[in-house]
Scaffold this motif. Structure first.
Motif, short mmCIF file in Angstrom:
data_model
loop_
_atom_site.label_atom_id
_atom_site.label_comp_id
_atom_site.label_asym_id
_atom_site.label_seq_id
_atom_site.Cartn_x
_atom_site.Cartn_y
_atom_site.Cartn_z
N ALA A 165 0.84 -1.21 0.00
CA ALA A 165 0.00 0.00 0.00
C ALA A 165 0.87 1.25 0.00
N VAL A 166 1.96 1.22 0.79
CA VAL A 166 2.88 2.36 0.81
C VAL A 166 3.52 2.55 -0.56
N ALA A 167 3.93 1.43 -1.18
CA ALA A 167 4.55 1.52 -2.51
C ALA A 167 3.55 2.07 -3.54
N ASP A 168 2.30 1.58 -3.48
CA ASP A 168 1.28 2.10 -4.39
C ASP A 168 1.01 3.57 -4.13
N ALA A 259 -4.06 17.46 6.48
CA ALA A 259 -4.77 16.21 6.24
C ALA A 259 -3.91 15.26 5.41
N GLY A 260 -3.22 15.78 4.40
CA GLY A 260 -2.37 14.93 3.60
C GLY A 260 -1.20 14.36 4.38
N ILE A 261 -0.59 15.19 5.24
CA ILE A 261 0.53 14.70 6.06
C ILE A 261 0.04 13.64 7.04
N ALA A 262 -1.10 13.88 7.67
CA ALA A 262 -1.65 12.90 8.61
C ALA A 262 -1.96 11.59 7.90
N ASN A 263 -2.50 11.66 6.70
CA ASN A 263 -2.79 10.45 5.93
C ASN A 263 -1.51 9.71 5.58
N LEU A 264 -0.47 10.46 5.23
CA LEU A 264 0.83 9.86 4.93
C LEU A 264 1.40 9.15 6.15
N VAL A 265 1.32 9.81 7.32
CA VAL A 265 1.84 9.21 8.55
C VAL A 265 1.07 7.95 8.90
N ASP A 266 -0.26 7.98 8.75
CA ASP A 266 -1.06 6.78 9.03
C ASP A 266 -0.67 5.64 8.09
N MET A 267 -0.41 5.94 6.85
CA MET A 267 -0.01 4.92 5.90
C MET A 267 1.32 4.28 6.30
N MET A 268 2.27 5.14 6.72
CA MET A 268 3.57 4.61 7.12
C MET A 268 3.46 3.81 8.43
N ARG A 269 2.59 4.27 9.33
CA ARG A 269 2.40 3.51 10.57
C ARG A 269 1.85 2.12 10.28
N LEU A 273 6.10 1.41 10.92
CA LEU A 273 6.93 2.47 11.48
C LEU A 273 6.25 3.09 12.71
N ASP A 274 7.06 3.37 13.73
CA ASP A 274 6.60 4.08 14.91
C ASP A 274 6.89 5.56 14.70
N ILE A 275 5.85 6.37 14.56
CA ILE A 275 6.02 7.77 14.17
C ILE A 275 5.27 8.67 15.14
N SER A 276 5.93 9.73 15.57
CA SER A 276 5.28 10.80 16.32
C SER A 276 5.23 12.04 15.43
N LEU A 277 4.09 12.71 15.41
CA LEU A 277 3.87 13.83 14.48
C LEU A 277 3.50 15.07 15.25
N GLU A 278 4.11 16.19 14.90
CA GLU A 278 3.80 17.48 15.50
C GLU A 278 3.59 18.50 14.37
N LEU A 279 2.41 19.09 14.33
CA LEU A 279 2.08 20.12 13.36
C LEU A 279 1.71 21.39 14.12
N ALA A 280 2.32 22.51 13.75
CA ALA A 280 2.07 23.77 14.46
C ALA A 280 1.99 24.89 13.44
N GLU A 300 9.37 11.70 1.53
CA GLU A 300 10.65 11.11 1.16
C GLU A 300 11.45 10.72 2.39
N SER A 301 11.37 11.54 3.46
CA SER A 301 12.10 11.22 4.69
C SER A 301 11.58 9.93 5.31
N LEU A 302 10.25 9.80 5.41
CA LEU A 302 9.69 8.59 6.00
C LEU A 302 9.91 7.38 5.11
N THR A 303 9.88 7.57 3.80
CA THR A 303 10.16 6.46 2.89
C THR A 303 11.59 5.97 3.06
N ASN A 304 12.54 6.92 3.20
CA ASN A 304 13.94 6.53 3.43
C ASN A 304 14.10 5.83 4.77
N THR A 305 13.36 6.28 5.81
CA THR A 305 13.41 5.60 7.10
C THR A 305 12.92 4.17 6.97
#
Length: 390
Positions: A165-168, A259-269, A273-280, A300-305
């Motif tokens: 799913a991440v690759a797609d 919303a897009g960043i949160a969706n990306l983080v959920d996909m990576m989780r 991946l264990d991810i903590s997210l801060e948006l300000a 790209e950063s999370l994909t490299n991780t």
């Protein structure tokens, strides 16, 4: 046969009902040893009925089956009935289901309850001739082992599905970005063609209007310029429209912003991946170019991780908007190296994107043995309302 098995895989109630029916038939065939045949038949139904719901209501079905098993021991003890129910094999099936579909903790508690139930049954009714303690132990051990194998397979399939799913998602994002870039280029080209042509036509038309009576040659020259400019603009417009017709750009671009960043983080989780997210700050009010840049840096950063640090890594992602800049930070702790190869162009792409946006990018190892990506994008007062044609 294969098609039928695939059909059953998505219908647990039907397949489990067939399993329960098989146990019921086997149990009924052993009714000859019973001295209380009516009670035996009732207990046969009660012992096999929970099997029907073993995957849809696992905990409830396991509890009911255990209670019925204890009740059967008490009823046989009270009626001095030495018969044994083959349907009690369902206890091992329920143990397997708990371990494979719920978890080891629930399975361990259930196994302890099964041991207690077996001891109580033997104390009340007596151990069958020849002793079945070794058989019971081996049966439960096999059920547990099979459940561990199936559970590991389910976990592996889930991880593979998440990574696919991440690759797609990554491939679709890249395709969307390519389409967005092309659409912006076409819009800019249309703007240049139309604005230039219309400006020339307006100027020449005004000149021709004033020179029409006093200088017909000048007016004729201006009209020729207008015609030539119009023809050239028409050719350019036709070429651009043909590009739009053949490319079939999507009706809606991918969602960026918070919303897009949160969706990306959920996909990576979901990929492990264990991810903590801060948006300000007011991130959603940024211009599309900057919003897209932020999203791509985080992606790209999370994909490299995921590729180079493995699923055991922890990543901290922070996107903070200030008055004059937006800072993006993605830091991971490292972990078990993954075996997913990369193209080696991720860092180059991020630097190129930052160069377009006038920002800065720094990458490298951190003190925890992981990788850190830090980017800064400058803002000005037009970033919130910039037109894509400007």
């Amino acid at each position: 046969m294969r098609r039928f098995s695939l059909w059953l895989r998505d219908k647990p109630l039907i397949s489990d009902s067939m399993l329960a029916l098989g146990l019921l038939v086997i149990d009924v065939l052993a009714i000859g040893e019973s001295t209380q045949k009516a009670a035996y038949l009732v207990l046969s139904l009660a012992l096999t009925a929970p099997i029907v719901f073993r995957r849809t209501h696992t905990r409830v079905a396991a509890t009911v089956l255990l209670v019925v098993s204890i009740s059967a021991s008490l009823i046989h003890w009270a009626g001095n009935d030495p018969s044994v129910h083959p349907a009690l094999l369902g206890l091992g099936i329920m143990l397997y289901t708990l371990v494979a579909y719920v978890g080891r903790r629930e399975g361990l508690w259930y196994l302890c309850a099964l041991v207690a139930d077996t001891v109580i049954s033997w104390e009340l009714v007596g151990e069958p001739e020849g002793g079945d303690a070794p058989f019971t132990a081996v049966f439960y051990a096999l059920c547990w082992t099979l459940a561990e194998f199936i559970g590991a397979r389910h976990a592996y399939d889930a991880e593979v599905a998440a990574r696919l799913a991440v690759a797609d998602y990554d491939r679709e994002r890249r395709a969307h970005d390519a389409v967005a870039t092309e659409r912006t280029r076409i819009a800019r080209e249309l703007h240049d063609v139309v604005a230039h042509a219309v400006s020339v036509i307006i100027v020449q038309a005004d000149g021709a209007r004033y020179a029409l009576r006093h200088d017909p040659d000048t007016a004729e020259k201006a009209l020729g310029t207008i015609a030539g400019t119009g023809r050239e603009a028409l050719r350019e417009l036709r070429r651009t429209v043909e590009l739009l017709r053949t490319e079939h750009a999507p009706e809606q671009l991918p969602q960026h912003g918070t919303a897009g960043i949160a969706n990306l983080v959920d996909m990576m989780r979901s990929a492990g991946l264990d991810i903590s997210l801060e948006l300000a700050g007011e991130i959603d009010s940024l211009s599309p170019e900057i919003s897209l840049g932020i999203h791509r840096i985080v992606q790209e950063s999370l994909t490299n991780t995921l590729r180079h640090a493995g699923s055991d890594a922890h990543a901290d992602v922070r996107v903070i908007r200030r008055d004059t800049e937006v800072t993006i930070e993605a830091v991971d702790t490292g972990g078990v190296p993954a075996t997913i190869p990369g193209s080696g162009l991720g860092l180059v792409g991020m630097r190129e994107r930052m160069a377009v946006l006038g920002g800065t990018l720094s990458t490298g190892r951190n003190s925890q043995g992981g990788w850190a990506v830090r980017a800064t994008i400058p803002l000005d007062r037009t970033d919130d309302d910039r037109s894509p044609l400007d």
